[in-house]
Structures are given as structure tokens and as C-alpha cells.
Design a protein around this motif. Structure first.
Motif, PDB file in Angstrom:
ATOM      1  N   ASP A 190       0.980  -1.281  -0.189  1.00 61.38           N
ATOM      2  CA  ASP A 190      -0.102   0.005   0.104  1.00 61.38           C
ATOM      3  C   ASP A 190       0.970   1.402   0.020  1.00 61.38           C
ATOM      4  O   ASP A 190       1.776   1.327   0.866  1.00 61.38           O
ATOM      5  CB  ASP A 190      -0.733  -0.042   1.386  1.00 61.38           C
ATOM      6  CG  ASP A 190      -1.711   0.987   1.366  1.00 61.38           C
ATOM      7  OD1 ASP A 190      -1.826   2.009   0.364  1.00 61.38           O
ATOM      8  OD2 ASP A 190      -2.679   1.269   2.215  1.00 61.38           O
TER       9      ASP A 190
ATOM     10  N   SER B 151      -0.478   4.480  -0.511  1.00 58.89           N
ATOM     11  CA  SER B 151      -1.684   5.679  -0.671  1.00 58.89           C
ATOM     12  C   SER B 151      -1.154   6.753   0.434  1.00 58.89           C
ATOM     13  O   SER B 151      -0.032   6.272   1.345  1.00 58.89           O
ATOM     14  CB  SER B 151      -2.934   5.074  -0.292  1.00 58.89           C
ATOM     15  OG  SER B 151      -2.917   4.390   0.918  1.00 58.89           O
TER      16      SER B 151
ATOM     17  N   GLY C 203      -1.379   2.559  -5.096  1.00 59.45           N
ATOM     18  CA  GLY C 203      -1.568   3.874  -4.415  1.00 59.45           C
ATOM     19  C   GLY C 203      -1.914   4.807  -5.557  1.00 59.45           C
ATOM     20  O   GLY C 203      -1.584   4.453  -6.832  1.00 59.45           O
ATOM     21  N   ASN C 204      -2.203   5.867  -5.222  1.00 57.89           N
ATOM     22  CA  ASN C 204      -2.192   7.118  -6.457  1.00 57.89           C
ATOM     23  C   ASN C 204      -3.187   6.772  -7.280  1.00 57.89           C
ATOM     24  O   ASN C 204      -3.015   6.911  -8.643  1.00 57.89           O
ATOM     25  CB  ASN C 204      -0.916   7.542  -6.948  1.00 57.89           C
ATOM     26  CG  ASN C 204      -0.666   8.736  -7.420  1.00 57.89           C
ATOM     27  OD1 ASN C 204      -1.624   9.609  -7.123  1.00 57.89           O
ATOM     28  ND2 ASN C 204       0.121   9.031  -8.406  1.00 57.89           N
ATOM     29  N   ASP C 205      -4.220   5.740  -6.842  1.00 62.09           N
ATOM     30  CA  ASP C 205      -5.143   5.303  -7.673  1.00 62.09           C
ATOM     31  C   ASP C 205      -4.867   4.611  -8.971  1.00 62.09           C
ATOM     32  O   ASP C 205      -5.555   4.452  -9.919  1.00 62.09           O
ATOM     33  CB  ASP C 205      -5.684   6.717  -8.423  1.00 62.09           C
ATOM     34  CG  ASP C 205      -6.680   7.605  -7.632  1.00 62.09           C
ATOM     35  OD1 ASP C 205      -7.213   6.863  -6.663  1.00 62.09           O
ATOM     36  OD2 ASP C 205      -6.310   8.650  -7.226  1.00 62.09           O
TER      37      ASP C 205
ATOM     38  N   GLY D 114      -2.101   9.875  -3.090  1.00 57.48           N
ATOM     39  CA  GLY D 114      -3.238   9.416  -3.448  1.00 57.48           C
ATOM     40  C   GLY D 114      -4.222   8.432  -2.770  1.00 57.48           C
ATOM     41  O   GLY D 114      -3.758   8.450  -1.515  1.00 57.48           O
ATOM     42  N   ALA D 115      -5.081   7.865  -3.431  1.00 63.25           N
ATOM     43  CA  ALA D 115      -5.928   6.870  -2.546  1.00 63.25           C
ATOM     44  C   ALA D 115      -5.709   5.406  -3.075  1.00 63.25           C
ATOM     45  O   ALA D 115      -5.148   5.238  -4.161  1.00 63.25           O
ATOM     46  CB  ALA D 115      -7.369   7.214  -2.651  1.00 63.25           C
ATOM     47  N   TRP D 116      -6.419   4.649  -2.620  1.00 60.01           N
ATOM     48  CA  TRP D 116      -6.302   2.995  -2.950  1.00 60.01           C
ATOM     49  C   TRP D 116      -7.369   3.032  -4.062  1.00 60.01           C
ATOM     50  O   TRP D 116      -8.452   3.949  -4.101  1.00 60.01           O
ATOM     51  CB  TRP D 116      -7.153   2.216  -1.884  1.00 60.01           C
ATOM     52  CG  TRP D 116      -6.794   0.756  -2.307  1.00 60.01           C
ATOM     53  CD1 TRP D 116      -7.657   0.033  -2.932  1.00 60.01           C
ATOM     54  CD2 TRP D 116      -5.700  -0.195  -1.830  1.00 60.01           C
ATOM     55  NE1 TRP D 116      -7.526  -1.209  -3.118  1.00 60.01           N
ATOM     56  CE2 TRP D 116      -6.105  -1.392  -2.308  1.00 60.01           C
ATOM     57  CE3 TRP D 116      -4.607  -0.084  -1.232  1.00 60.01           C
ATOM     58  CZ2 TRP D 116      -5.485  -2.584  -2.263  1.00 60.01           C
ATOM     59  CZ3 TRP D 116      -3.850  -1.102  -0.932  1.00 60.01           C
ATOM     60  CH2 TRP D 116      -4.384  -2.268  -1.357  1.00 60.01           C
TER      61      TRP D 116
ATOM     62  N   ASP E 247      -8.007   1.390   4.810  1.00 62.18           N
ATOM     63  CA  ASP E 247      -9.081   1.633   3.847  1.00 62.18           C
ATOM     64  C   ASP E 247      -9.744   0.238   3.521  1.00 62.18           C
ATOM     65  O   ASP E 247      -9.265  -0.460   3.545  1.00 62.18           O
ATOM     66  CB  ASP E 247      -8.193   1.981   2.556  1.00 62.18           C
ATOM     67  CG  ASP E 247      -9.198   2.557   1.308  1.00 62.18           C
ATOM     68  OD1 ASP E 247     -10.268   1.786   1.068  1.00 62.18           O
ATOM     69  OD2 ASP E 247      -8.956   3.267   0.454  1.00 62.18           O
TER      70      ASP E 247
ATOM     71  N   SER F 178      -8.835  -2.221   0.746  1.00 65.22           N
ATOM     72  CA  SER F 178      -7.628  -2.958   0.820  1.00 65.22           C
ATOM     73  C   SER F 178      -7.811  -4.217   1.507  1.00 65.22           C
ATOM     74  O   SER F 178      -7.445  -5.264   0.869  1.00 65.22           O
ATOM     75  CB  SER F 178      -6.368  -2.399   1.394  1.00 65.22           C
ATOM     76  OG  SER F 178      -6.859  -2.207   3.057  1.00 65.22           O
TER      77      SER F 178
ATOM     78  N   GLU G 239      -5.839  11.486   2.955  1.00 65.36           N
ATOM     79  CA  GLU G 239      -6.173  11.094   1.912  1.00 65.36           C
ATOM     80  C   GLU G 239      -7.349  11.994   1.524  1.00 65.36           C
ATOM     81  O   GLU G 239      -7.849  12.299   0.339  1.00 65.36           O
ATOM     82  CB  GLU G 239      -6.677   9.811   1.895  1.00 65.36           C
ATOM     83  CG  GLU G 239      -5.315   8.771   1.745  1.00 65.36           C
ATOM     84  CD  GLU G 239      -5.719   7.394   1.769  1.00 65.36           C
ATOM     85  OE1 GLU G 239      -6.689   6.950   1.357  1.00 65.36           O
ATOM     86  OE2 GLU G 239      -4.635   6.457   2.009  1.00 65.36           O
TER      87      GLU G 239
END
Length: 297
Positions: free
Chosen positions: A90, A92, A135-137, A165-167, A194, A197, A236
Motif C-alpha cells: 500500500d 496510498s 496507490g495514487n489510484d 493518492g488513494a487506494w 482503507d 484494501s 487522503e
């Protein structure tokens, strides 16, 4: 903050000795016949001797050699079983969280070092190791492979990681399913905050992938030893919660404890072996909990 170069200290390398990555199916049979690489115990083909270590099975000792040398040696064997291990990391934004007591060391720094340690364990055993960074979409990765060059390929990706970024949504997780095959082992490294995940981990486990999880927490999340006025910000979402640290402490422990209990119950129900690692603990602790032989954890 994330450091630029990942290294494993000589002390950490020494503490990793004796650890073996073994799939659950091998553990159920006492570790016999399910690993391609040097393993303790009997095997299909003799590889080498090594000095006896406390915790080794007496039946693995070569007693004839002991009678001649007056020293204890254990026979190691090559075992034929192609194990592929995938590191699912991960990266993110929440993985950039650091502790006040160690501002230069983040969750992601710990995850990168743990990933390198697991990769070296797998490569030392002759197993295949792959890396997927989420990460980072999006999902980036290094295909599974063996040998020193594979370690260098993964090290290059790990060195350049930044938490951001996000998952990503489920529609962007196709690379995970395309690369991780049935019966492969997956080691998830992340904070597991998240739900997406955890959803992916449980889906992988349901689809015949053996999943292990190392949850990375800060000292602040374990102790919540904050004093005075504070601003707590979600990296996030940007959501901010102002308040007095001491006044928020009891409520935090109640909510966080309930969330951790629910997470553990869900991972247990999915058959996922999991361990929690706090950033002030020795880096070998979660690896020993997952990979040390019984009686030596």
C-alpha cells in the motif's frame, strides 16, 4: 517523508537468519515437500550441512557426523515446490504518516524495508518473488522472478516510492488478478485502514491465494500520547478534526479498539494470517511472527 535508499542493517540481516517462507499447505505437513530451495528437515535431495541451532528437530541432526566430529550439524535439502510470493504494498497517502518521535521514518519506510527483507528471504530460498504497489489510484509492479537481478529490480521500484493518492477502485485492480495466480502467496503490507484494501485481501483469499497481512501502525495510534490542542488530518480526504489530545484519548481508544477487533475478526474469518507492527518495534518482529519455525517466534 520517505528516505531515498533502502538498506537492511547487518543486525537486521542477522536476526532474519533461520526464517523460512513456507505456504500453509507445507506447514500442515510439517514443512516437507512444498518448497523449492534450502529448507530444514528431510527433503528430496541433499544440499549442504549447517551448524545446529536451538529449535532444530533432533531427527535433522546427522548423528554419524557428530560421532566423528563431536559437533552438531543439520542436513539441509533442496525441495521441489515452485512457490511464488507477491508483495502487495500500500503506497496510498496514509502510508506517509510518521511519528513525532521519529519524523524521518514513515509507515511507507517500514513497508519498504519489510518488503526488501521478504524479497531477500524468498530469493535466498530459490523462490519467485513479485511486487505490486497500490496507490495514487493505480497499480504498478515488477513481475515475479528469482535471483539477484530480481532483487535489484524490486529495489529500484521501492527506492522511488512516495506515499500519495488513494487506494484505486476495483475497476483499476485488474493487474493484481492478472499477475497473482491461484496457490500463490500474497503478503499485504499496509495500514489496512482503507476498507478497499481489506476487501481485496479477502477476495484474494477466497480465490485460492494464500494471503498474509502485516498492518503498520504509528506509535501515536497505539499510545495516543498527545497533549494540548491538536489538529488531526486525514491525509487522503483532507478532513480535519481539531481538539485537545488528552480529552480525545479515551474516545479514540474505544473507537480504534473496536475497529481493530473487527478487522482481526474479518481477517481470521477469511483465513488470513496477520500481524500488527508498530513503528517503534524491531523490523524483524512481524517477519518472525509469520515465518519463524514454531517455538522460535
Amino acid at each position: 517523508m520517505t528516505t531515498d535508499v533502502i538498506t537492511l542493517s547487518p543486525e537486521l540481516r542477522a536476526r532474519l537468519r533461520g526464517l523460512r517462507i513456507a505456504p500453509r499447505r507445507a506447514l500442515a505437513r510439517g514443512g516437507i515437500g512444498q518448497h523449492r530451495g534450502r529448507e530444514r528437515g528431510s527433503g528430496m535431495e541433499f544440499a549442504q550441512y549447517r551448524a545446529y541451532e536451538p529449535g532444530d528437530e533432533p531427527k535433522a541432526i546427522d548423528w554419524k557426523l557428530y560421532a566423528r566430529s563431536d559437533r552438531l550439524f543439520v542436513r539441509e535439502a533442496e525441495r521441489e515446490s515452485p512457490l511464488t510470493v507477491w508483495l502487495l504494498l500500500d503506497a496510498s497517502a496514509s502510508m506517509g504518516q510518521v511519528d513525532e518521535s521519529r519524523p524521518g521514518f514513515s509507515r511507507l519506510d517500514a513497508a519498504r524495508q519489510l518488503a526488501l527483507a521478504i524479497a531477500e528471504l524468498a530469493i535466498g530460498q530459490g523462490d519467485r518473488i513479485g511486487l505490486l504497489v497500490v496507490g495514487n489510484d493505480r497499480v504498478d509492479g515488477v513481475d515475479a522472478g528469482t535471483g539477484p537481478r530480481q532483487r535489484d529490480r524490486q529495489l529500484l521500484m521501492l527506492d522511488g516510492l512516495r506515499a500519495s493518492g488513494a487506494w484505486p477502485g476495483s475497476d483499476r485492480l485488474a493487474p493484481v488478478w492478472e499477475r497473482i495466480g491461484a496457490d500463490d502467496m500474497v503478503v499485504l503490507l499496509g495500514d489496512l485502514f482503507d476498507p478497499a484494501s481489506v476487501d481485496l485481501a479477502t477476495r484474494l483469499a477466497a480465490a485460492r491465494r494464500e494471503v498474509l497481512a502485516i498492518q503498520l501502525l504509528t506509535v501515536g495510534e497505539r499510545d495516543f500520547d498527545y497533549r494540548g490542542g491538536r489538529r488531526f488530518e486525514d491525509p487522503e480526504t483532507g478532513e480535519v478534526l481539531p481538539g485537545d489530545g488528552a480529552a480525545l484519548r479515551a474516545g479514540f481508544f474505544e473507537r480504534f479498539g473496536a475497529a481493530q477487533a473487527a478487522l482481526a475478526a474479518r481477517l481470521d474469518a477469511a483465513g488470513i494470517r496477520h500481524v500488527r507492527h508498530v513503528l517503534d518495534q524491531p523490523l524483524d518482529a512481524p517477519l518472525r511472527a509469520l515465518f519463524a519455525p514454531p517455538g522460535r517466534r
